[in-house]
Design a protein around this motif. Structure first.
Motif, PDB file in Angstrom:
ATOM      1  N   UNK A  16      57.668  50.820  43.740  1.00 56.35           N
ATOM      2  CA  UNK A  16      57.831  49.371  43.857  1.00 56.35           C
ATOM      3  C   UNK A  16      56.841  48.682  42.921  1.00 56.35           C
ATOM      4  N   UNK A  17      57.313  47.811  42.051  1.00 55.32           N
ATOM      5  CA  UNK A  17      56.389  47.111  41.141  1.00 55.32           C
ATOM      6  C   UNK A  17      55.358  46.287  41.922  1.00 55.32           C
ATOM      7  N   UNK A  18      54.189  46.182  41.343  1.00 54.57           N
ATOM      8  CA  UNK A  18      53.119  45.387  41.950  1.00 54.57           C
ATOM      9  C   UNK A  18      53.087  44.046  41.245  1.00 54.57           C
ATOM     10  N   UNK A  19      53.203  42.974  42.029  1.00 58.61           N
ATOM     11  CA  UNK A  19      53.204  41.628  41.469  1.00 58.61           C
ATOM     12  C   UNK A  19      52.184  40.782  42.222  1.00 58.61           C
ATOM     13  N   UNK A  20      50.919  40.925  41.817  1.00 56.44           N
ATOM     14  CA  UNK A  20      49.840  40.175  42.477  1.00 56.44           C
ATOM     15  C   UNK A  20      49.200  39.170  41.522  1.00 56.44           C
ATOM     16  N   UNK A  21      49.882  38.905  40.413  1.00 58.41           N
ATOM     17  CA  UNK A  21      49.370  37.930  39.460  1.00 58.41           C
ATOM     18  C   UNK A  21      48.378  38.497  38.466  1.00 58.41           C
ATOM     19  N   UNK A  22      48.283  39.822  38.386  1.00 57.93           N
ATOM     20  CA  UNK A  22      47.403  40.486  37.421  1.00 57.93           C
ATOM     21  C   UNK A  22      48.270  41.489  36.663  1.00 57.93           C
ATOM     22  N   UNK A  23      48.224  41.460  35.354  1.00 60.46           N
ATOM     23  CA  UNK A  23      49.067  42.346  34.546  1.00 60.46           C
ATOM     24  C   UNK A  23      48.740  43.808  34.818  1.00 60.46           C
ATOM     25  N   UNK A  24      49.699  44.678  34.536  1.00 65.41           N
ATOM     26  CA  UNK A  24      49.494  46.124  34.694  1.00 65.41           C
ATOM     27  C   UNK A  24      48.287  46.591  33.881  1.00 65.41           C
ATOM     28  N   UNK A  25      48.189  46.096  32.653  1.00 71.29           N
ATOM     29  CA  UNK A  25      47.087  46.484  31.765  1.00 71.29           C
ATOM     30  C   UNK A  25      45.734  46.072  32.347  1.00 71.29           C
ATOM     31  N   UNK A  26      45.655  44.848  32.861  1.00 67.42           N
ATOM     32  CA  UNK A  26      44.393  44.376  33.451  1.00 67.42           C
ATOM     33  C   UNK A  26      44.071  45.119  34.739  1.00 67.42           C
ATOM     34  N   UNK A  27      45.108  45.367  35.566  1.00 67.82           N
ATOM     35  CA  UNK A  27      44.865  46.131  36.794  1.00 67.82           C
ATOM     36  C   UNK A  27      44.326  47.516  36.474  1.00 67.82           C
ATOM     37  N   UNK A  28      44.845  48.137  35.412  1.00 66.23           N
ATOM     38  CA  UNK A  28      44.386  49.474  35.001  1.00 66.23           C
ATOM     39  C   UNK A  28      42.934  49.428  34.554  1.00 66.23           C
ATOM     40  N   UNK A  29      42.567  48.429  33.740  1.00 66.58           N
ATOM     41  CA  UNK A  29      41.179  48.305  33.274  1.00 66.58           C
ATOM     42  C   UNK A  29      40.225  48.126  34.466  1.00 66.58           C
ATOM     43  N   UNK A  30      40.632  47.279  35.403  1.00 67.46           N
ATOM     44  CA  UNK A  30      39.785  47.029  36.575  1.00 67.46           C
ATOM     45  C   UNK A  30      39.686  48.282  37.430  1.00 67.46           C
ATOM     46  N   UNK A  31      40.812  48.953  37.655  1.00 69.86           N
ATOM     47  CA  UNK A  31      40.810  50.186  38.456  1.00 69.86           C
ATOM     48  C   UNK A  31      39.941  51.254  37.800  1.00 69.86           C
ATOM     49  N   UNK A  32      39.965  51.335  36.473  1.00 71.01           N
ATOM     50  CA  UNK A  32      39.107  52.304  35.776  1.00 71.01           C
ATOM     51  C   UNK A  32      37.629  51.984  36.009  1.00 71.01           C
ATOM     52  N   UNK A  33      37.268  50.719  35.927  1.00 69.71           N
ATOM     53  CA  UNK A  33      35.883  50.331  36.193  1.00 69.71           C
ATOM     54  C   UNK A  33      35.486  50.594  37.630  1.00 69.71           C
ATOM     55  N   UNK A  34      36.387  50.284  38.554  1.00 74.81           N
ATOM     56  CA  UNK A  34      36.107  50.545  39.967  1.00 74.81           C
ATOM     57  C   UNK A  34      36.027  52.040  40.245  1.00 74.81           C
ATOM     58  N   UNK A  35      36.767  52.848  39.487  1.00 71.22           N
ATOM     59  CA  UNK A  35      36.685  54.307  39.642  1.00 71.22           C
ATOM     60  C   UNK A  35      35.305  54.813  39.229  1.00 71.22           C
ATOM     61  N   UNK A  36      34.754  54.237  38.168  1.00 71.29           N
ATOM     62  CA  UNK A  36      33.383  54.595  37.771  1.00 71.29           C
ATOM     63  C   UNK A  36      32.379  54.147  38.846  1.00 71.29           C
ATOM     64  N   UNK A  37      32.625  52.962  39.406  1.00 73.02           N
ATOM     65  CA  UNK A  37      31.765  52.475  40.488  1.00 73.02           C
ATOM     66  C   UNK A  37      31.865  53.391  41.707  1.00 73.02           C
ATOM     67  N   UNK A  38      33.061  53.813  42.032  1.00 73.33           N
ATOM     68  CA  UNK A  38      33.260  54.729  43.159  1.00 73.33           C
ATOM     69  C   UNK A  38      32.512  56.039  42.919  1.00 73.33           C
ATOM     70  N   UNK A  39      32.626  56.577  41.710  1.00 74.25           N
ATOM     71  CA  UNK A  39      31.945  57.837  41.386  1.00 74.25           C
ATOM     72  C   UNK A  39      30.424  57.679  41.490  1.00 74.25           C
ATOM     73  N   UNK A  40      29.892  56.589  40.957  1.00 70.86           N
ATOM     74  CA  UNK A  40      28.452  56.343  41.058  1.00 70.86           C
ATOM     75  C   UNK A  40      28.030  56.185  42.516  1.00 70.86           C
ATOM     76  N   UNK A  41      28.807  55.450  43.276  1.00 70.57           N
ATOM     77  CA  UNK A  41      28.468  55.195  44.674  1.00 70.57           C
ATOM     78  C   UNK A  41      28.509  56.482  45.486  1.00 70.57           C
ATOM     79  N   UNK A  42      29.529  57.298  45.264  1.00 74.45           N
ATOM     80  CA  UNK A  42      29.630  58.550  46.010  1.00 74.45           C
ATOM     81  C   UNK A  42      28.503  59.510  45.613  1.00 74.45           C
ATOM     82  N   UNK A  43      28.192  59.567  44.329  1.00 74.19           N
ATOM     83  CA  UNK A  43      27.108  60.433  43.870  1.00 74.19           C
ATOM     84  C   UNK A  43      25.779  59.979  44.466  1.00 74.19           C
ATOM     85  N   UNK A  44      25.554  58.670  44.510  1.00 75.51           N
ATOM     86  CA  UNK A  44      24.334  58.145  45.122  1.00 75.51           C
ATOM     87  C   UNK A  44      24.324  58.412  46.623  1.00 75.51           C
TER      88      UNK A  44
END
Length: 165
Positions: A11-39
């Protein structure tokens, strides 16, 4: 029923943020998740292995910190999922994404504190580096999450630094 589940996952996601922007944000949050879990893991390790005259104080302080980090990883992972991407969840993925080194052996209590200060500062930097993408995409929920995480990590780093003064 399996076909319905497959259809729901595409199902397409339509929350007012483009797929490209959602991907960039998710990638940054993935790095944050990795740092947080490692800490989280490092803090839990230090909780178990701290010794010395400040044992009780540090043991309890580290426990409070790792409990807070355990809740944080869930919030971060759930935001990644809300953006439509899988959250990293293995040590292998975290090792690739994290900017926080693992501890070698069992450091002294003072060295544990130093490493945790560095870890909290690293998480803050990772969150701050992700903020421009959330701001540019008007992704207020992710921006709010990042702001909260920065406040907590900056305060925790300050409190730990105070023990080294």
């Amino acid at each position: 029923m399996a076909k319905k589940e497959v259809a729901a996952s595409t199902q397409p996601i339509n929350i007012g943020i483009s797929d490209k922007d959602r991907k960039k944000i998710a990638d940054g949050l993935s790095r944050l998740l990795a740092d947080t879990y490692t800490l989280y893991l490092k803090t839990h390790n230090f909780h178990w292995n701290v010794t010395g005259p400040m044992f009780n104080t540090l043991h309890l302080m580290f426990e409070g910190q790792y409990n807070e980090l355990a809740l944080a990883v869930d919030s971060i992972a759930e935001r990644i999922r809300a953006l439509g991407f899988p959250a990293p969840g293995t040590y292998k993925e975290f090792a690739k994404l994290s900017s926080i080194p693992e501890a070698d052996g069992v450091p002294s209590a003072e060295e544990m504190i130093r490493q945790l200060v560095q870890g909290h500062e690293a998480v803050t930097c990772t969150a701050r580096a992700t903020f421009p993408e959330t701001d540019a995409a008007a992704d207020e929920p992710s921006a709010d999450l990042l702001t909260q995480r920065m406040q907590i990590h900056e305060k925790t780093a300050w409190m730990l630094r105070s023990l080294l003064a």
